[in-house]
Design a protein around this motif. Structure first.
Motif, PDB file in Angstrom:
ATOM      1  N   ASN A 169       0.823  -1.220   0.000  1.00  0.00           N
ATOM      2  CA  ASN A 169       0.000   0.000   0.000  1.00  0.00           C
ATOM      3  C   ASN A 169       0.855   1.268   0.000  1.00  0.00           C
ATOM      4  O   ASN A 169       0.807   2.077   0.933  1.00  0.00           O
ATOM      5  N   THR A 171       0.622   3.809  -2.166  1.00  0.00           N
ATOM      6  CA  THR A 171      -0.131   5.014  -2.544  1.00  0.00           C
ATOM      7  C   THR A 171      -0.638   5.753  -1.315  1.00  0.00           C
ATOM      8  O   THR A 171      -0.481   6.979  -1.201  1.00  0.00           O
ATOM      9  N   MET A 237       2.299   8.547  -6.930  1.00  0.00           N
ATOM     10  CA  MET A 237       0.908   8.108  -6.857  1.00  0.00           C
ATOM     11  C   MET A 237       0.273   8.062  -8.245  1.00  0.00           C
ATOM     12  O   MET A 237      -0.452   7.116  -8.581  1.00  0.00           O
ATOM     13  N   ARG A 240       1.675   5.090 -10.209  1.00  0.00           N
ATOM     14  CA  ARG A 240       1.099   3.819  -9.763  1.00  0.00           C
ATOM     15  C   ARG A 240      -0.338   3.666 -10.250  1.00  0.00           C
ATOM     16  O   ARG A 240      -0.787   2.552 -10.553  1.00  0.00           O
ATOM     17  N   SER A 241      -1.076   4.783 -10.327  1.00  0.00           N
ATOM     18  CA  SER A 241      -2.488   4.707 -10.688  1.00  0.00           C
ATOM     19  C   SER A 241      -2.714   4.678 -12.195  1.00  0.00           C
ATOM     20  O   SER A 241      -3.623   4.000 -12.684  1.00  0.00           O
ATOM     21  N   PHE A 242      -1.890   5.425 -12.946  1.00  0.00           N
ATOM     22  CA  PHE A 242      -2.152   5.586 -14.382  1.00  0.00           C
ATOM     23  C   PHE A 242      -1.010   5.103 -15.283  1.00  0.00           C
ATOM     24  O   PHE A 242      -1.144   5.122 -16.512  1.00  0.00           O
TER      25      PHE A 242
END
Length: 553
Positions: A169, A171, A237, A240-242
């Motif tokens: 975890n 992010t 972040m 990691r997300s996009f």
């Protein structure tokens, strides 16, 4: 019939703000709400301190588990994945929830406005917001342990590309640090503005106490450097997300760019951590040696110089990252230069002690231990600034030892000195002297037994961050682990003594309990009233000079 408001005529239990201590003053809120919604800088400082010490205790417990695991080769009490998670959270908690807010947010909030003759900080509501952001950031950091794919396991540096690819975890942990960064920026902005705008009449910059100078330099670093780590963590972040590929080499990104951005903030952050501690040591030494500080202007300017030079030496963390030799030579030279203002402070502290009437109260004992420990940290830092040495010991326990001698030995011991120094002023109670001195001895002894063996460990090649090690390193690791037990015993004894003294300590109502205090906080009652001063004082002398006739003015 409703009672009038607390600020209206006829309120039956509303004492004058200058007649009772800030603890007794009844405002709009009562109970716990009178603290968590208070804009009084003193209550905010104490709330920061309480939370920081709680998280320090948690981080210390995690460090205790790390040392237990390393007591012998092979698995002792945990596996490698658990070790990485505990190692990461130990670093995140200690760095972002204790060391960085440190003395600036706690003692700075409590004593700085009083030291400059102000009734509060420039932006009281912004000050409260910064504390709430600190609380929210801490909550998010804790939630990161129990949500997502498991506790973060990257170490406190969140190095890419691993921080982008790991399923833990990261992010939420990065977002927690992002929120904590906002708290730090607001605190720095508030203190810089307060020092510029709210000094008492007659208090020019060269009449400010040295702790104020240190917090002032720290405030500029917080405002200028902290947004860089915020932007960097946002990029982590987002990636990691996009999957946009800023730092991931598979997608055309550059992980070395992450290191540059991280250390452009994180090396100045070392001085955000340590500068307020250096300022506190200046005040502790002059009060408990009964001497005017030696070389006031040099110590004051050295705080600014440390803040300035500290922003241009970040790449000495990256000597083995593939930078050009020209860049490495330049950053090695700059690292040597930044040692000069630190040495100026040490030499002037020793000169202040020379022929002083030294009172070996507990604050002075911690200050003297700080001098010894900080010099070891400084000398080992200069060794790491030498290219040939750094390449040999890079990413070994030598770096771990240096890091802890500077941050824990520096900021930690300065923090303990400051707590004992200003404890009577903050709480109106005296702590028990004998237990506090025993705790000092155990903490100092345990610290050195814990961290000194790490220097030969690193020199012999023991890598840092490793869960396991070769049998030839066992002896040094076992000595180090025993040292952790001694140090923890001393710290717990100190905390228990201070907590016990809050209720059972001797009442201290005199403004200047140590007898040697000359700055403005030693002229107000203990504990201070809500607005600190009945009338804003007029300053006509230096911060450590006696008024005419030898009296405190």
């Amino acid at each position: 019939m409703a009672l009038p408001r607390h600020d209206e005529p006829g309120y039956p239990s509303a004492p004058d703000a200058n007649e009772v201590s800030f603890y007794q003053y009844q405002g709009r809120w009562h109970g716990l709400a009178s603290w968590i919604f208070s804009t009084d800088h003193k209550k905010i400082g104490l709330m920061y301190m309480a939370l920081m010490l709680i998280y320090f205790t948690v981080g210390m417990a995690l460090g205790f588990l790390i040392r237990l695991e390393l007591f012998k080769p092979g698995q002792t009490i945990m596996g490698p994945q658990t070790y990485n998670a505990i190692f990461t959270m130990h670093g995140v908690i200690m760095v972002f929830l204790f060391v960085i807010p440190g003395l600036s947010a706690s003692m700075g909030n409590f004593v700085l406005p009083i030291m400059i003759g102000a009734k509060d900080v420039q932006f009281p509501r912004l000050n409260l917001l910064s504390w709430w952001l600190f609380v929210f950031g801490a909550v998010f950091a804790v939630l990161a342990l129990f949500t997502g794919g498991g506790p973060p396991d990257t170490g406190w540096t969140f190095y890419a590309p691993y921080s982008i690819r790991t399923g833990t975890n990261i992010t939420l942990a990065a977002f927690a640090v992002f929120v904590l960064g906002f708290s730090s920026i607001l605190t720095g902005l508030n203190f810089v503005t307060t020092i510029h705008r709210m000094r008492a009449p007659g208090m020019g910059f060269m009449r400010m106490p040295l702790f104020v100078w240190a917090v002032y330099a720290t405030g500029w670093l917080q405002v200028v450097a902290t947004p860089i780590i915020g932007i960097t963590l946002v990029l982590i972040m987002v990636e990691r997300s996009f999957g946009i590929g800023v730092f991931d080499p598979v997608k055309g990104g550059d992980p070395i760019l992450y290191q540059h951005l991280f250390w452009i903030y994180s090396h100045p952050a070392v001085y955000i951590m340590i500068l307020p501690g250096l300022g506190a040591i200046s005040d502790v030494i002059t009060v408990h040696s009964r001497r005017t500080i030696f070389g006031y202007s040099f110590i004051a300017m050295s705080s600014i110089a440390i803040a300035l030079f500290g922003t241009i030496v970040w790449a000495h963390h990256m000597f083995v990252s593939g930078n050009s030799m020209v860049a490495n030579f330049i950053f090695s030279l700059l690292t040597m230069i930044v040692a000069i203002p630190s040495a100026v402070k040490v030499f002037n502290w020793v000169a202040t002690l020379y022929k002083g009437s030294i009172q070996l109260e507990t604050p002075m004992l911690y200050a003297l231990a700080f001098l010894f420990i900080f010099m070891i940290g400084g000398f080992s830092g200069m060794m790491l600034g030498v290219l040939a040495v750094d390449v040999h010991v890079h990413d070994t326990y030598f770096v771990v030892a240096h890091f802890h001698y500077i941050l824990f030995g520096g900021l930690g011991f300065a923090f303990f000195a400051a707590i004992h120094h200003w404890f009577p002023k903050m709480f109106g109670k005296m702590y028990h002297q004998v237990p506090s001195k025993i705790a000092w001895f155990l903490t100092t002894l345990g610290f050195n037994v814990l961290y000194l063996p790490m220097f030969p460990l690193g020199w012999e090649g023991m890598p840092r961050r490793y869960w396991d090690y070769l049998p030839q390193y066992t002896g040094w690791h076992q000595i180090s682990t025993v040292g952790s037990w001694i140090m923890i015993a001393g710290i717990l004894m100190m905390f228990i003594n201070l907590l016990h003294s809050l209720k059972h300590g001797k009442v201290c109502t005199e403004p200047n309990p140590w007898g040697g205090g000359r700055t403005l906080e030693w002229t107000v009652p203990s504990p201070p009233p809500l607005e600190n001063f009945k009338e804003i004082p007029v300053v006509d002398r230096g911060p450590y000079d006696l008024a005419p006739g030898g009296e405190h003015k």
